[in-house]
Design a protein around this motif. Structure first.
Motif, PDB file in Angstrom:
ATOM      1  N   PHE A 150       0.111 -15.567 -22.871  1.00 48.80           N
ATOM      2  CA  PHE A 150      -0.388 -14.391 -22.157  1.00 48.80           C
ATOM      3  C   PHE A 150      -0.954 -14.774 -20.802  1.00 48.80           C
ATOM      4  CE2 PHE A 150      -3.559 -11.365 -20.820  1.00 48.80           C
ATOM      5  CZ  PHE A 150      -2.979 -10.131 -21.087  1.00 48.80           C
ATOM      6  N   MET A 151      -1.746 -15.834 -20.749  1.00 49.28           N
ATOM      7  CA  MET A 151      -2.385 -16.237 -19.496  1.00 49.28           C
ATOM      8  C   MET A 151      -1.355 -16.640 -18.450  1.00 49.28           C
ATOM      9  SD  MET A 151      -5.561 -18.307 -21.226  1.00 49.28           S
ATOM     10  CE  MET A 151      -6.324 -18.918 -19.715  1.00 49.28           C
ATOM     11  N   LEU A 152      -0.307 -17.352 -18.879  1.00 45.76           N
ATOM     12  CA  LEU A 152       0.749 -17.737 -17.939  1.00 45.76           C
ATOM     13  C   LEU A 152       1.528 -16.528 -17.454  1.00 45.76           C
ATOM     14  CD1 LEU A 152       2.121 -20.945 -19.717  1.00 45.76           C
ATOM     15  CD2 LEU A 152       0.696 -20.853 -17.669  1.00 45.76           C
ATOM     16  N   ASN A 153       1.856 -15.614 -18.356  1.00 45.32           N
ATOM     17  CA  ASN A 153       2.647 -14.455 -17.957  1.00 45.32           C
ATOM     18  C   ASN A 153       1.810 -13.401 -17.260  1.00 45.32           C
ATOM     19  OD1 ASN A 153       5.680 -14.381 -19.051  1.00 45.32           O
ATOM     20  ND2 ASN A 153       4.441 -15.644 -20.410  1.00 45.32           N
ATOM     21  N   TRP A 154       0.525 -13.378 -17.519  1.00 41.26           N
ATOM     22  CA  TRP A 154      -0.396 -12.501 -16.800  1.00 41.26           C
ATOM     23  C   TRP A 154      -0.332 -12.820 -15.304  1.00 41.26           C
ATOM     24  CZ3 TRP A 154      -4.575  -9.154 -16.137  1.00 41.26           C
ATOM     25  CH2 TRP A 154      -5.604  -9.541 -15.289  1.00 41.26           C
ATOM     26  N   THR A 155      -0.374 -14.082 -14.952  1.00 47.10           N
ATOM     27  CA  THR A 155      -0.273 -14.464 -13.549  1.00 47.10           C
ATOM     28  C   THR A 155       1.136 -14.217 -13.013  1.00 47.10           C
ATOM     29  OG1 THR A 155       0.246 -16.747 -14.175  1.00 47.10           O
ATOM     30  CG2 THR A 155      -2.053 -16.230 -13.792  1.00 47.10           C
ATOM     31  N   ASN A 156       2.139 -14.502 -13.833  1.00 47.21           N
ATOM     32  CA  ASN A 156       3.525 -14.340 -13.409  1.00 47.21           C
ATOM     33  C   ASN A 156       3.852 -12.879 -13.121  1.00 47.21           C
ATOM     34  OD1 ASN A 156       6.283 -15.274 -13.026  1.00 47.21           O
ATOM     35  ND2 ASN A 156       6.740 -14.286 -14.964  1.00 47.21           N
ATOM     36  N   VAL A 157       3.432 -11.983 -14.013  1.00 50.16           N
ATOM     37  CA  VAL A 157       3.767 -10.571 -13.875  1.00 50.16           C
ATOM     38  C   VAL A 157       2.988  -9.917 -12.748  1.00 50.16           C
ATOM     39  CG1 VAL A 157       3.618  -8.322 -15.012  1.00 50.16           C
ATOM     40  CG2 VAL A 157       4.527 -10.286 -16.253  1.00 50.16           C
ATOM     41  N   VAL A 158       1.677 -10.193 -12.660  1.00 51.48           N
ATOM     42  CA  VAL A 158       0.837  -9.485 -11.685  1.00 51.48           C
ATOM     43  C   VAL A 158       1.008 -10.045 -10.279  1.00 51.48           C
ATOM     44  CG1 VAL A 158      -1.521  -8.891 -11.024  1.00 51.48           C
ATOM     45  CG2 VAL A 158      -0.833  -8.799 -13.421  1.00 51.48           C
ATOM     46  N   ILE A 159       0.931 -11.387 -10.120  1.00 49.96           N
ATOM     47  CA  ILE A 159       0.994 -11.970  -8.777  1.00 49.96           C
ATOM     48  C   ILE A 159       2.434 -12.085  -8.291  1.00 49.96           C
ATOM     49  CG2 ILE A 159       0.514 -14.001  -7.381  1.00 49.96           C
ATOM     50  CD1 ILE A 159      -1.941 -14.539  -8.960  1.00 49.96           C
ATOM     51  N   LEU A 160       3.260 -12.828  -9.063  1.00 53.97           N
ATOM     52  CA  LEU A 160       4.608 -13.130  -8.583  1.00 53.97           C
ATOM     53  C   LEU A 160       5.500 -11.894  -8.585  1.00 53.97           C
ATOM     54  CD1 LEU A 160       6.650 -15.177  -7.617  1.00 53.97           C
ATOM     55  CD2 LEU A 160       7.125 -15.770  -9.983  1.00 53.97           C
ATOM     56  N   ASN A 161       5.462 -11.126  -9.665  1.00 55.65           N
ATOM     57  CA  ASN A 161       6.391 -10.009  -9.779  1.00 55.65           C
ATOM     58  C   ASN A 161       5.772  -8.666  -9.427  1.00 55.65           C
ATOM     59  OD1 ASN A 161       8.895 -11.291 -10.954  1.00 55.65           O
ATOM     60  ND2 ASN A 161       7.338 -12.042 -12.350  1.00 55.65           N
ATOM     61  N   GLY A 162       4.464  -8.608  -9.252  1.00 53.94           N
ATOM     62  CA  GLY A 162       3.819  -7.391  -8.790  1.00 53.94           C
ATOM     63  C   GLY A 162       3.618  -7.444  -7.289  1.00 53.94           C
ATOM     64  N   ALA A 163       2.674  -8.298  -6.876  1.00 51.29           N
ATOM     65  CA  ALA A 163       2.425  -8.462  -5.445  1.00 51.29           C
ATOM     66  C   ALA A 163       3.638  -9.058  -4.738  1.00 51.29           C
ATOM     67  CB  ALA A 163       1.204  -9.361  -5.237  1.00 51.29           C
ATOM     68  N   GLY A 164       4.315 -10.003  -5.414  1.00 48.45           N
ATOM     69  CA  GLY A 164       5.498 -10.617  -4.800  1.00 48.45           C
ATOM     70  C   GLY A 164       6.591  -9.607  -4.531  1.00 48.45           C
ATOM     71  N   ALA A 165       6.843  -8.717  -5.498  1.00 48.62           N
ATOM     72  CA  ALA A 165       7.864  -7.688  -5.306  1.00 48.62           C
ATOM     73  C   ALA A 165       7.468  -6.729  -4.197  1.00 48.62           C
ATOM     74  CB  ALA A 165       8.086  -6.932  -6.616  1.00 48.62           C
ATOM     75  N   ALA A 166       6.185  -6.425  -4.104  1.00 51.30           N
ATOM     76  CA  ALA A 166       5.722  -5.556  -3.023  1.00 51.30           C
ATOM     77  C   ALA A 166       5.955  -6.211  -1.668  1.00 51.30           C
ATOM     78  CB  ALA A 166       4.237  -5.239  -3.205  1.00 51.30           C
ATOM     79  N   GLY A 167       5.694  -7.531  -1.594  1.00 54.28           N
ATOM     80  CA  GLY A 167       5.940  -8.242  -0.341  1.00 54.28           C
ATOM     81  C   GLY A 167       7.404  -8.225   0.045  1.00 54.28           C
ATOM     82  N   VAL A 168       8.279  -8.411  -0.945  1.00 51.07           N
ATOM     83  CA  VAL A 168       9.717  -8.358  -0.680  1.00 51.07           C
ATOM     84  C   VAL A 168      10.122  -6.966  -0.222  1.00 51.07           C
ATOM     85  CG1 VAL A 168      11.991  -8.513  -1.760  1.00 51.07           C
ATOM     86  CG2 VAL A 168      10.259 -10.242  -2.261  1.00 51.07           C
ATOM     87  N   ALA A 169       9.550  -5.933  -0.844  1.00 43.66           N
ATOM     88  CA  ALA A 169       9.857  -4.554  -0.454  1.00 43.66           C
ATOM     89  C   ALA A 169       9.447  -4.287   0.985  1.00 43.66           C
ATOM     90  CB  ALA A 169       9.161  -3.573  -1.400  1.00 43.66           C
ATOM     91  N   LEU A 170       8.293  -4.793   1.367  1.00 43.58           N
ATOM     92  CA  LEU A 170       7.807  -4.571   2.736  1.00 43.58           C
ATOM     93  C   LEU A 170       8.684  -5.297   3.757  1.00 43.58           C
ATOM     94  CD1 LEU A 170       3.960  -4.843   2.150  1.00 43.58           C
ATOM     95  CD2 LEU A 170       5.204  -2.819   2.932  1.00 43.58           C
ATOM     96  N   ILE A 171       9.093  -6.528   3.430  1.00 43.58           N
ATOM     97  CA  ILE A 171       9.940  -7.277   4.352  1.00 43.58           C
ATOM     98  C   ILE A 171      11.311  -6.613   4.473  1.00 43.58           C
ATOM     99  CG2 ILE A 171      11.134  -9.475   4.708  1.00 43.58           C
ATOM    100  CD1 ILE A 171       8.662 -10.835   3.515  1.00 43.58           C
ATOM    101  N   GLY A 172      11.871  -6.191   3.332  1.00 49.26           N
ATOM    102  CA  GLY A 172      13.139  -5.472   3.387  1.00 49.26           C
ATOM    103  C   GLY A 172      13.029  -4.202   4.193  1.00 49.26           C
ATOM    104  N   ALA A 173      11.909  -3.497   4.035  1.00 47.49           N
ATOM    105  CA  ALA A 173      11.690  -2.255   4.766  1.00 47.49           C
ATOM    106  C   ALA A 173      11.537  -2.485   6.267  1.00 47.49           C
ATOM    107  CB  ALA A 173      10.444  -1.543   4.223  1.00 47.49           C
ATOM    108  N   GLU A 174      10.966  -3.637   6.642  1.00 52.85           N
ATOM    109  CA  GLU A 174      10.811  -3.957   8.059  1.00 52.85           C
ATOM    110  C   GLU A 174      12.156  -3.983   8.785  1.00 52.85           C
ATOM    111  OE1 GLU A 174       8.779  -7.637   8.377  1.00 52.85           O
ATOM    112  OE2 GLU A 174       6.823  -6.816   7.812  1.00 52.85           O
ATOM    113  N   TYR A 175      13.194  -4.408   8.075  1.00 53.59           N
ATOM    114  CA  TYR A 175      14.512  -4.540   8.692  1.00 53.59           C
ATOM    115  C   TYR A 175      15.361  -3.287   8.528  1.00 53.59           C
ATOM    116  CZ  TYR A 175      13.238  -9.271   9.596  1.00 53.59           C
ATOM    117  OH  TYR A 175      12.582 -10.364  10.084  1.00 53.59           O
ATOM    118  N   LEU A 176      14.984  -2.431   7.598  1.00 51.48           N
ATOM    119  CA  LEU A 176      15.706  -1.176   7.437  1.00 51.48           C
ATOM    120  C   LEU A 176      15.090  -0.056   8.266  1.00 51.48           C
ATOM    121  CD1 LEU A 176      18.008   0.245   5.854  1.00 51.48           C
ATOM    122  CD2 LEU A 176      16.282   0.893   4.156  1.00 51.48           C
TER     123      LEU A 176
END
Length: 456
Positions: free
Chosen positions: A87-113
């Motif tokens: 749980f502790m490993l996936n808690w960090t994986n889901v919230v930071i990498l796939n939550g905030a990380g996905a938001a960062g990717v969305a923002l960068i993609g949006a910058e170019y669109l």
């Protein structure tokens, strides 16, 4: 409700490609060049990093073949190390990498669109990017809500297009007569070993993602055979793309030019294609962002499924629509995390530093489960005819030690970010205890026989 296998080997291979090729390859080469300083170390970082990642992919291919279950990235740790650590490993994986990380990717993609969507600049800069990012996320949520096969179809299209766009940019660079100006290298202000170690941090960030393919263990047809195939072919496609595009960057810009470019792909396109290059890069980054976001929305709910099955999340996360095979609540929950993160996110570089310390430790722990799986099979007398990582146990040990070495280097060079990540990891323990108490209340643990009957 059991998950039914609907994905083909090609679907799974394209998932591997998009799990790895996000927007990292358009941003991290500048960070690698700034750390490596010289062409030799720059190439060595990408080649050795690719080799070690390939070894990691081979290790995870065996794990995926032996442990073909939904959300295996969580469950294989839970069964071999305990639910708390999982749980502790996936808690960090889901919230930071796939939550905030996905938001960062969305923002960068949006910058170019955004310049294409709002060519007249009718909406203010940051607001228009946020609006575009939100619309992209909502569109992908709708696609995945319609079903796992619909999401896979979109994934196949996005993956093929993004690989094609990378090929176009590399071809333009190699056909160009433009040569880098100025010195061929930057002054090496530390030992070559330390420089290479610093470069590895960003290289492994760019190569990461293949490990999450095992979360589709219940979705891929004949998973014991086809998940290893998908991981193998997917990582080979990525290696070809990464080594080719980085050679193209050096050919046009040189290592100092790469280090000085905030977005190396944009600078390469500007030099080789002029104004038309802006469109090529915008499309390439947009397609890469969309592919990564789509596969994130596909695979993270499967982790929720596994966690709910293990009683570390409420049972609602385990509910699957029998017709579409979509975890509707889990998908909407993840979408909400990403949408909220869009308005809270800061710099992309910060994500890399926060993520890599815990991500490499997690990779080492999850990959070490191959030793447990082989031991259990030997003790139970199980005959396993699927894929086996070659040169066992040498290659898995090389990968594990490499990941721990990168984690130690992040701790040395990015101490504050690594400690913040460690604090977030530790915060997962009380959350786990609360969730286990809440999710397990009036809900007996599912026995192996019950799980098996539920699948059938």
């Amino acid at each position: 409700m059991a998950i039914k296998a609907k994905l083909t080997t090609f679907d799974a291979t394209m998932i591997v490609v998009s799990l790895i090729i996000g927007i990292g390859i358009f941003r991290t080469p500048a960070m690698v060049a700034a750390a490596a300083k010289t062409p030799a170390l720059f190439y060595a970082a990408w080649a050795l990093g690719g080799l070690i990642s390939f070894i990691g992919a081979l290790t995870f291919a065996e794990i995926g073949g032996r442990f073909a279950k939904p959300g295996s990235y969580y469950k294989v740790v839970a069964e071999n190390y305990g639910s708390g650590l999982a749980f502790m490993l996936n808690w960090t994986n889901v919230v930071i990498l796939n939550g905030a990380g996905a938001a960062g990717v969305a923002l960068i993609g949006a910058e170019y669109l955004t310049p294409i969507v709002f060519p007249g600049g009718g909406v203010s800069g940051s607001m228009s990017v946020q609006i575009t990012a939100v619309v992209l996320i909502l569109g992908l949520i709708v696609i995945n809500y319609l079903g796992i096969k619909t999401g896979a179809w979109a994934q196949n299209v996005l993956s093929v297009l993004k690989v094609g766009m990378i090929g176009v940019l590399a071809a333009a660079a190699f056909l160009s007569k433009k040569a880098p100006e100025g010195p061929a290298a930057l002054p090496l202000d530390k030992s070559w070993l330390l420089a290479l170690g610093a470069a590895f941090i960003y290289v492994f960030y760019a190569y990461g993602g293949y490990q999450n393919t095992i979360n589709f263990g219940a979705d891929v047809r004949d998973a014991r055979r086809n998940v290893p195939r998908a991981v193998f072919f997917g990582i080979l496609i990525v290696l070809a793309c990464y080594l080719t595009i980085n050679a193209a960057y050096v050919k046009v810009l040189g290592v100092p030019g790469i280090a000085g470019a905030k977005l190396v792909a944009a600078e390469t396109a500007r030099v080789t294609l002029g104004e038309a290059g802006k469109l090529v890069v915008s499309l390439a980054i947009f397609l890469s962002a969309m592919g990564f976001l789509n596969v994130t929305l596909m695979q993270i709910p499967r982790v929720y499924y596994s966690m709910a099955e293990d009683r570390t999340l409420p049972a609602v996360f385990q509910k699957v629509n029998p017709k579409t095979q979509t975890q509707e609540f889990g998908l909407l929950f993840l979408g909400a995390i990403i949408l909220v993160s869009i308005f809270l996110l800061q710099k992309f570089e910060n994500i890399v530093n926060y993520v890599m310390f815990l991500d490499t430790i997690t990779l080492a722990i999850v990959s070490s489960s191959v030793f447990f799986l082989r031991r259990k099979a030997r003790l139970s007398g199980e005959v396993y005819a699927g894929y086996r990582v070659p040169l066992y146990p040498v290659l898995p040990l090389v990968f594990i030690l490499s990941m721990l070495g990168v984690a130690a280097n992040v701790l040395r060079t990015q101490t504050r970010e690594a400690l913040y990540g460690a604090i977030f990891f530790a915060a997962g323990l009380p959350v786990f205890l609360v969730m286990r108490r809440f999710s397990g209340k009036n809900r007996p643990p599912m026995m192996d026989a019950d799980r098996e009957s539920d699948r059938t």
